[in-house]
Scaffold this motif. Structure first.
Motif, PDB file in Angstrom:
ATOM      1  N   TYR A   1       0.841  -1.160  -0.180  1.00 52.96           N
ATOM      2  CA  TYR A   1       0.195   0.021   0.078  1.00 52.96           C
ATOM      3  C   TYR A   1       0.543   1.262  -0.031  1.00 52.96           C
ATOM      4  N   ALA A   2       2.311   1.248   1.156  1.00 54.14           N
ATOM      5  CA  ALA A   2       3.077   2.312   1.225  1.00 54.14           C
ATOM      6  C   ALA A   2       2.993   2.732  -0.249  1.00 54.14           C
ATOM      7  N   PRO A   3       4.107   2.025  -1.236  1.00 59.29           N
ATOM      8  CA  PRO A   3       4.943   2.420  -2.029  1.00 59.29           C
ATOM      9  C   PRO A   3       3.820   2.747  -3.375  1.00 59.29           C
ATOM     10  N   PHE A   4       2.467   2.045  -3.600  1.00 58.54           N
ATOM     11  CA  PHE A   4       2.105   2.206  -4.564  1.00 58.54           C
ATOM     12  C   PHE A   4       1.375   3.674  -4.205  1.00 58.54           C
ATOM     13  N   MET A   5       0.457   4.464  -3.221  1.00 62.74           N
ATOM     14  CA  MET A   5       0.498   5.495  -3.387  1.00 62.74           C
ATOM     15  C   MET A   5       1.272   6.427  -3.264  1.00 62.74           C
TER      16      MET A   5
END
Length: 371
Positions: free
Chosen positions: A173-177
């Protein structure tokens, strides 16, 4: 007068196997990727390509030391195409591997005439932010110089950009966002750029609308809901890449470089750090014109007034991911004037496409507000 160009052909496939078949990947193709992508999507295809796993040569964003180690590793390999399957690190390194042989990347920093493309380059992005598959930029962190070096030259254009939304499914989630927010920065900065044209504005505004819609959906439905919109996220990133590849970015990117280079903050998170504050400064200095139109676009999407657009944007992004203060990354008070001077003195090509000019004092004040 050249107004607009899209250099690589753009393809889209449902899965990696379809791409591998269509492009007949073989023993003359150097595949540059990461194991967490190779194992679920590529390994069972038993491709004859020699493979470089980027993480075996260094962690995080690309550095000159990482590049040099990979350059030595591929020296014995006879390859005619580079196939980059990954995020910004893999892509930026692969752009260098498609050039004529060199010993160290510092040679290219110091003498760009040595940047001569002699291999085809297929780029398959696996994040939804860099847009690098359609740009001529490669950004490498110089360990010795403690800064990022942005190289922007035509030989870094891909031969083909290949979109496969399936490959986004493994991205946490973090690198995606962070990558998606980076795409929004690209879209907005390229729209506000003095170098923007009616052509780039089409891509900028559509990317902005798509990303704001996607962020609203994720904010309402939760982290896992991002997987419902993989194609939208990836296409929006691609559109934004086309826009900023032609029109440039601005002060958000310029301000982020020292923080990212000195304290190893990922590119997307570093851009997020400065995004809304730079927009506030732009709106204070020149609220009319493109800034007014941008705020109208944001307001329409978020269901607020133009006057509240930037604050509502900030609130939406905070729902997606909490923005840290600069000091939480290790930045000190003494860094503030030094960083502002560095931006003003070394990043003029990036600042040149800012919406309005910013003085050293204004750059320093942005750092202070966010400290």
């Amino acid at each position: 007068m050249q107004r607009f160009r899209i250099v690589p052909d753009i393809y889209e496939f449902d899965d990696f196997a379809s791409f591998a078949s269509a492009f007949a990947l073989g023993e003359k193709d150097l595949l540059v990727t990461q194991k967490f992508l190779y194992d679920p999507f590529i390994r069972d295809l038993h491709l004859p390509c020699p493979v470089i796993f980027q993480e075996e040569y260094g962690q995080g964003e690309p550095t000159d030391e990482m590049v040099d180690r990979i350059v030595q590793a591929v020296r014995p390999i006879d390859y005619e195409r580079v196939v980059a399957v990954g995020g910004g690190t893999v892509i930026d390194i692969s752009k260098l591997l498609a050039q004529k042989r060199f010993d160290t990347v510092t040679e290219l920093f110091d003498d760009p005439s040595k940047i001569v493309r002699d291999k085809e380059l297929l780029i398959v992005p696996t994040t939804c932010g860099t847009g690098s598959e359609v740009t001529r930029s490669s950004i490498i962190h110089s360990v010795a110089r403690e800064t990022k070096v942005r190289m922007a030259y035509d030989p870094f254009f891909a031969t083909a950009a290949v979109l496969i939304p399936q490959l986004l499914t493994t991205l946490p989630y973090a690198p995606f966002m962070f990558s998606a927010i980076d795409a929004l920065v690209h879209a907005v900065e390229s729209y506000l750029s003095p170098a923007a044209t009616s052509y780039t504005e089409l891509f900028s505004l559509e990317a902005t609308r798509m990303l704001l819609n996607a962020f609203q959906y994720v904010a309402e439905q939760g982290e896992e809901s991002r997987k419902d919109l993989l194609s939208d996220f990836q296409k929006a990133s691609n559109y934004a890449g086309i826009a900023f590849g032609n029109a440039g970015c601005g002060a958000v990117h310029a301000l982020s470089f020292p923080l990212s280079g000195r304290y190893h903050v990922t590119h997307g998170e570093s851009n997020y750090q400065f995004f809304c504050q730079v927009l506030r400064v732009y709106a204070q200095k020149k609220p009319q014109g493109k800034m007014d139109t941008l705020c109208a676009c944001i307001a329409q999407q978020l269901g607020c007034t133009k006057a509240d657009a930037i604050e509502q944007l900030d609130t939406l992004l905070e729902r997606i991911w909490h923005r840290k203060a600069e000091r939480e990354f290790g930045m000190t008070q003494s860094d503030i004037p030094a960083f502002a001077q560095e931006v003003a003195q070394t990043l003029q090509p990036v600042l040149a496409t800012s919406y309005v000019p910013l003085s050293v004092e204004e750059l320093e004040q942005i750092y202070r507000v966010l400290y």
